[in-house]
Write a protein that holds these residues in place. Structure first.
Motif, PDB file in Angstrom:
ATOM      1  N   PHE A  45      25.290  31.225  47.994  1.00  0.00           N
ATOM      2  CA  PHE A  45      23.969  31.416  47.398  1.00  0.00           C
ATOM      3  C   PHE A  45      22.934  31.338  48.511  1.00  0.00           C
ATOM      4  O   PHE A  45      22.639  30.254  49.028  1.00  0.00           O
ATOM      5  CB  PHE A  45      23.692  30.354  46.343  1.00  0.00           C
ATOM      6  N   ALA A  46      22.379  32.478  48.890  1.00  0.00           N
ATOM      7  CA  ALA A  46      21.480  32.539  50.044  1.00  0.00           C
ATOM      8  C   ALA A  46      20.229  31.704  49.851  1.00  0.00           C
ATOM      9  O   ALA A  46      19.606  31.261  50.835  1.00  0.00           O
ATOM     10  CB  ALA A  46      21.114  33.989  50.339  1.00  0.00           C
ATOM     11  N   ASN A  47      19.802  31.485  48.618  1.00  0.00           N
ATOM     12  CA  ASN A  47      18.566  30.748  48.365  1.00  0.00           C
ATOM     13  C   ASN A  47      18.762  29.238  48.331  1.00  0.00           C
ATOM     14  O   ASN A  47      17.791  28.492  48.138  1.00  0.00           O
ATOM     15  CB  ASN A  47      17.939  31.211  47.051  1.00  0.00           C
ATOM     16  N   LEU A  48      20.000  28.773  48.507  1.00  0.00           N
ATOM     17  CA  LEU A  48      20.261  27.335  48.562  1.00  0.00           C
ATOM     18  C   LEU A  48      20.418  26.896  50.014  1.00  0.00           C
ATOM     19  O   LEU A  48      20.972  27.642  50.833  1.00  0.00           O
ATOM     20  CB  LEU A  48      21.542  26.986  47.806  1.00  0.00           C
ATOM     21  N   PRO A  49      19.980  25.693  50.373  1.00  0.00           N
ATOM     22  CA  PRO A  49      20.268  25.173  51.709  1.00  0.00           C
ATOM     23  C   PRO A  49      21.781  25.126  51.916  1.00  0.00           C
ATOM     24  O   PRO A  49      22.539  24.870  50.970  1.00  0.00           O
ATOM     25  CB  PRO A  49      19.663  23.759  51.678  1.00  0.00           C
ATOM     26  N   ARG A  55      28.330  21.980  48.656  1.00  0.00           N
ATOM     27  CA  ARG A  55      28.652  21.072  47.559  1.00  0.00           C
ATOM     28  C   ARG A  55      28.827  21.848  46.250  1.00  0.00           C
ATOM     29  O   ARG A  55      29.724  21.544  45.463  1.00  0.00           O
ATOM     30  CB  ARG A  55      27.560  20.006  47.428  1.00  0.00           C
ATOM     31  N   ARG A  56      27.987  22.848  46.055  1.00  0.00           N
ATOM     32  CA  ARG A  56      28.144  23.696  44.866  1.00  0.00           C
ATOM     33  C   ARG A  56      29.504  24.393  44.877  1.00  0.00           C
ATOM     34  O   ARG A  56      30.198  24.457  43.844  1.00  0.00           O
ATOM     35  CB  ARG A  56      27.030  24.745  44.822  1.00  0.00           C
ATOM     36  N   GLN A  57      29.909  24.892  46.043  1.00  0.00           N
ATOM     37  CA  GLN A  57      31.185  25.580  46.137  1.00  0.00           C
ATOM     38  C   GLN A  57      32.355  24.644  45.821  1.00  0.00           C
ATOM     39  O   GLN A  57      33.311  25.041  45.145  1.00  0.00           O
ATOM     40  CB  GLN A  57      31.374  26.166  47.543  1.00  0.00           C
ATOM     41  N   LEU A  58      32.279  23.412  46.303  1.00  0.00           N
ATOM     42  CA  LEU A  58      33.361  22.464  46.044  1.00  0.00           C
ATOM     43  C   LEU A  58      33.508  22.201  44.547  1.00  0.00           C
ATOM     44  O   LEU A  58      34.624  22.252  44.001  1.00  0.00           O
ATOM     45  CB  LEU A  58      33.090  21.149  46.782  1.00  0.00           C
ATOM     46  N   VAL A  59      32.399  21.931  43.869  1.00  0.00           N
ATOM     47  CA  VAL A  59      32.455  21.673  42.434  1.00  0.00           C
ATOM     48  C   VAL A  59      32.930  22.911  41.691  1.00  0.00           C
ATOM     49  O   VAL A  59      33.764  22.828  40.766  1.00  0.00           O
ATOM     50  CB  VAL A  59      31.077  21.222  41.919  1.00  0.00           C
TER      51      VAL A  59
END
Length: 224
Positions: A45-49, A55-59
Protein backbone atom coordinates in the motif's frame (compact mmCIF):
# COMPACT_ATOMS: atom_id res chain seq x y z
CA UNK A 1 -14.51 -25.99 17.45
CA UNK A 2 -14.39 -23.69 14.40
CA UNK A 3 -10.58 -23.48 14.48
CA UNK A 4 -9.13 -26.47 16.38
CA UNK A 5 -5.54 -25.27 16.10
CA UNK A 6 -6.04 -22.86 19.00
CA UNK A 7 -5.65 -25.88 21.31
CA UNK A 8 -2.63 -27.37 19.50
CA UNK A 9 0.51 -27.29 21.62
CA UNK A 10 4.03 -28.41 20.72
CA UNK A 11 6.58 -28.27 23.53
CA UNK A 12 10.22 -28.43 22.50
CA UNK A 13 12.36 -27.83 25.59
CA UNK A 14 11.88 -24.13 26.48
CA UNK A 15 9.90 -23.36 23.32
CA UNK A 16 6.13 -23.71 23.07
CA UNK A 17 4.51 -23.60 19.64
CA UNK A 18 0.77 -23.04 19.66
CA UNK A 19 -2.00 -22.11 17.28
CA UNK A 20 -1.81 -18.39 16.58
CA UNK A 21 -4.90 -16.39 17.56
CA UNK A 22 -5.88 -12.79 16.90
CA UNK A 23 -5.16 -12.08 20.57
CA UNK A 24 -1.49 -12.88 19.82
CA UNK A 25 -1.22 -10.38 16.96
CA UNK A 26 -0.20 -7.30 19.00
CA UNK A 27 2.67 -9.23 20.61
CA UNK A 28 3.62 -10.76 17.26
CA UNK A 29 3.74 -7.35 15.62
CA UNK A 30 5.84 -6.04 18.50
CA UNK A 31 8.33 -8.87 17.89
CA UNK A 32 8.46 -8.36 14.10
CA UNK A 33 12.14 -7.82 13.20
CA UNK A 34 13.24 -5.07 10.82
CA UNK A 35 15.31 -7.52 8.74
CA UNK A 36 12.39 -9.81 7.85
CA UNK A 37 11.73 -9.65 4.12
CA UNK A 38 8.06 -9.89 3.27
CA UNK A 39 6.74 -12.05 0.44
CA UNK A 40 7.52 -10.14 -2.79
CA UNK A 41 4.16 -11.35 -4.15
CA UNK A 42 2.32 -9.32 -1.50
CA UNK A 43 0.58 -6.16 -2.58
CA UNK A 44 2.02 -3.06 -0.97
CA UNK A 45 0.00 0.00 0.00
CA UNK A 46 1.92 3.02 -1.29
CA UNK A 47 0.01 5.45 0.94
CA UNK A 48 1.05 3.66 4.15
CA UNK A 49 4.44 4.18 5.84
CA UNK A 50 6.67 1.15 5.06
CA UNK A 51 6.77 -0.08 8.66
CA UNK A 52 2.98 0.13 8.96
CA UNK A 53 2.53 -1.69 5.66
CA UNK A 54 4.85 -4.51 6.77
CA UNK A 55 2.65 -5.06 9.82
CA UNK A 56 -0.46 -4.97 7.65
CA UNK A 57 1.06 -7.60 5.37
CA UNK A 58 1.86 -9.90 8.29
CA UNK A 59 -1.69 -9.77 9.66
CA UNK A 60 -3.14 -10.20 6.16
CA UNK A 61 -1.02 -13.33 5.61
CA UNK A 62 -2.24 -14.87 8.88
CA UNK A 63 -5.87 -14.23 7.98
CA UNK A 64 -5.33 -15.46 4.42
CA UNK A 65 -3.86 -18.75 5.65
CA UNK A 66 -6.93 -19.35 7.82
CA UNK A 67 -9.48 -18.27 5.22
CA UNK A 68 -8.04 -20.31 2.35
CA UNK A 69 -7.27 -23.49 4.36
CA UNK A 70 -7.93 -26.73 2.51
CA UNK A 71 -6.81 -30.30 3.29
CA UNK A 72 -5.07 -30.15 -0.09
CA UNK A 73 -3.28 -26.83 0.45
CA UNK A 74 -2.66 -25.31 3.88
CA UNK A 75 -0.31 -23.18 5.93
CA UNK A 76 -0.36 -23.50 9.72
CA UNK A 77 0.89 -20.43 11.62
CA UNK A 78 2.16 -21.14 15.12
CA UNK A 79 3.05 -18.57 17.74
CA UNK A 80 6.52 -19.10 19.24
CA UNK A 81 6.33 -18.62 22.98
CA UNK A 82 9.34 -18.53 25.31
CA UNK A 83 8.98 -17.83 29.03
CA UNK A 84 5.39 -16.74 28.46
CA UNK A 85 6.26 -14.20 25.73
CA UNK A 86 5.44 -14.42 22.02
CA UNK A 87 8.80 -13.97 20.27
CA UNK A 88 8.20 -15.13 16.71
CA UNK A 89 6.34 -17.27 14.25
CA UNK A 90 6.83 -20.83 13.01
CA UNK A 91 4.86 -22.01 9.99
CA UNK A 92 4.32 -25.43 8.45
CA UNK A 93 2.72 -25.78 5.04
CA UNK A 94 1.69 -28.49 2.62
CA UNK A 95 0.56 -28.59 -1.02
CA UNK A 96 -1.35 -31.68 -2.19
CA UNK A 97 -0.38 -33.07 1.20
CA UNK A 98 -2.59 -36.21 1.33
CA UNK A 99 -0.96 -37.32 -1.94
CA UNK A 100 2.62 -36.00 -1.71
CA UNK A 101 3.17 -36.26 2.08
CA UNK A 102 5.59 -33.34 1.83
CA UNK A 103 5.82 -30.29 4.10
CA UNK A 104 7.69 -27.01 3.92
CA UNK A 105 8.46 -24.65 6.79
CA UNK A 106 9.53 -21.10 7.49
CA UNK A 107 10.03 -19.06 10.65
CA UNK A 108 11.32 -15.87 12.16
CA UNK A 109 12.35 -14.64 15.61
CA UNK A 110 12.59 -11.29 17.36
CA UNK A 111 16.14 -9.98 17.22
CA UNK A 112 16.64 -9.92 21.00
CA UNK A 113 16.13 -13.70 21.41
CA UNK A 114 18.36 -14.88 18.59
CA UNK A 115 21.52 -16.85 19.26
CA UNK A 116 19.93 -19.06 21.94
CA UNK A 117 19.24 -22.12 19.80
CA UNK A 118 15.50 -21.42 19.72
CA UNK A 119 15.26 -21.89 15.94
CA UNK A 120 16.52 -25.46 16.32
CA UNK A 121 13.85 -26.21 18.92
CA UNK A 122 11.14 -24.60 16.77
CA UNK A 123 12.08 -26.71 13.73
CA UNK A 124 12.26 -29.87 15.84
CA UNK A 125 8.75 -29.10 17.07
CA UNK A 126 7.10 -28.77 13.66
CA UNK A 127 9.03 -31.75 12.28
CA UNK A 128 7.71 -33.85 15.15
CA UNK A 129 4.19 -32.76 14.24
CA UNK A 130 4.74 -33.48 10.56
CA UNK A 131 6.55 -36.81 10.75
CA UNK A 132 5.09 -38.37 13.88
CA UNK A 133 1.49 -37.16 13.73
CA UNK A 134 0.58 -36.16 10.17
CA UNK A 135 2.30 -38.98 8.28
CA UNK A 136 4.65 -36.73 6.32
CA UNK A 137 7.40 -38.53 4.44
CA UNK A 138 9.48 -35.57 3.23
CA UNK A 139 10.26 -32.12 4.65
CA UNK A 140 11.77 -29.42 2.47
CA UNK A 141 13.00 -25.93 3.18
CA UNK A 142 14.94 -23.15 1.48
CA UNK A 143 16.98 -20.12 2.39
CA UNK A 144 19.03 -17.49 0.64
CA UNK A 145 22.56 -18.72 0.15
CA UNK A 146 23.82 -15.89 2.36
CA UNK A 147 21.48 -16.87 5.23
CA UNK A 148 23.96 -19.09 7.03
CA UNK A 149 21.95 -19.19 10.26
CA UNK A 150 18.83 -20.62 8.61
CA UNK A 151 20.79 -23.18 6.61
CA UNK A 152 22.69 -24.23 9.75
CA UNK A 153 19.37 -25.09 11.43
CA UNK A 154 18.38 -27.26 8.47
CA UNK A 155 21.71 -29.08 8.31
CA UNK A 156 21.63 -29.67 12.06
CA UNK A 157 18.23 -31.38 11.64
CA UNK A 158 19.67 -33.67 8.95
CA UNK A 159 18.49 -31.93 5.78
CA UNK A 160 20.66 -32.37 2.68
CA UNK A 161 21.14 -30.03 -0.26
CA UNK A 162 18.46 -30.31 -2.93
CA UNK A 163 19.48 -27.81 -5.61
CA UNK A 164 19.54 -24.07 -6.20
CA UNK A 165 17.06 -21.66 -7.72
CA UNK A 166 17.01 -17.94 -8.38
CA UNK A 167 14.24 -15.71 -7.01
CA UNK A 168 13.35 -12.06 -6.73
CA UNK A 169 13.22 -10.37 -3.32
CA UNK A 170 12.52 -6.79 -2.16
CA UNK A 171 16.31 -6.28 -2.11
CA UNK A 172 16.87 -7.77 -5.57
CA UNK A 173 17.45 -11.22 -7.14
CA UNK A 174 19.08 -13.88 -4.95
CA UNK A 175 19.90 -17.55 -5.14
CA UNK A 176 17.99 -19.92 -2.87
CA UNK A 177 19.50 -23.11 -1.46
CA UNK A 178 16.89 -25.86 -1.26
CA UNK A 179 17.23 -28.67 1.29
CA UNK A 180 15.37 -31.94 1.89
CA UNK A 181 14.84 -34.32 4.84
CA UNK A 182 13.24 -37.78 4.84
CA UNK A 183 11.24 -39.21 7.72
CA UNK A 184 13.79 -42.01 8.07
CA UNK A 185 16.68 -39.55 8.41
CA UNK A 186 14.67 -37.52 10.91
CA UNK A 187 14.02 -40.55 13.09
CA UNK A 188 17.69 -41.50 13.03
CA UNK A 189 18.55 -38.05 14.39
CA UNK A 190 15.91 -38.03 17.15
CA UNK A 191 15.05 -34.72 18.82
CA UNK A 192 11.30 -35.12 19.08
CA UNK A 193 8.98 -32.78 20.96
CA UNK A 194 5.75 -33.25 22.94
CA UNK A 195 2.54 -32.65 20.99
CA UNK A 196 -0.97 -32.27 22.43
CA UNK A 197 -4.33 -31.26 21.02
CA UNK A 198 -3.60 -32.69 17.57
CA UNK A 199 -6.49 -35.16 17.20
CA UNK A 200 -9.23 -32.55 16.49
CA UNK A 201 -6.94 -31.02 13.86
CA UNK A 202 -6.36 -34.19 11.83
CA UNK A 203 -9.44 -33.90 9.56
CA UNK A 204 -8.25 -30.44 8.54
CA UNK A 205 -5.14 -32.10 7.09
CA UNK A 206 -7.25 -34.68 5.23
CA UNK A 207 -6.50 -37.35 7.80
CA UNK A 208 -9.64 -39.32 8.73
CA UNK A 209 -12.87 -37.59 9.67
CA UNK A 210 -14.24 -37.86 6.15
CA UNK A 211 -12.26 -34.92 4.71
CA UNK A 212 -10.03 -35.89 1.81
CA UNK A 213 -7.91 -39.05 1.31
CA UNK A 214 -6.95 -40.66 4.57
CA UNK A 215 -3.34 -40.57 5.73
CA UNK A 216 -2.28 -43.05 8.41
CA UNK A 217 0.63 -41.94 10.61
CA UNK A 218 2.78 -44.83 11.73
CA UNK A 219 2.68 -43.88 15.41
CA UNK A 220 0.00 -42.96 17.92
CA UNK A 221 -1.39 -39.40 17.83
CA UNK A 222 0.26 -38.38 21.08
CA UNK A 223 3.98 -38.31 21.85
CA UNK A 224 5.09 -38.19 25.44
Amino acid sequence: MTWPFYDLRITSAEVVLRGLSDADLPALLEALPDDLEMDPANETFANLPPDVDRRRQLVAEVWKHRGTWSPDAWCLDLAVEVEGRVVGLQALEGEHFPLLRTVDSFSWLATDVRGRGLANLMRAGVLTLAFEHLGAEIAVSSARTDNAASLAVSYRMGYVDNGLSRTNTPSGPFELQHVRLTREAWREGGGTAEVSGVEPCLPWFGIGGGIGPEVSPEVSPEVS
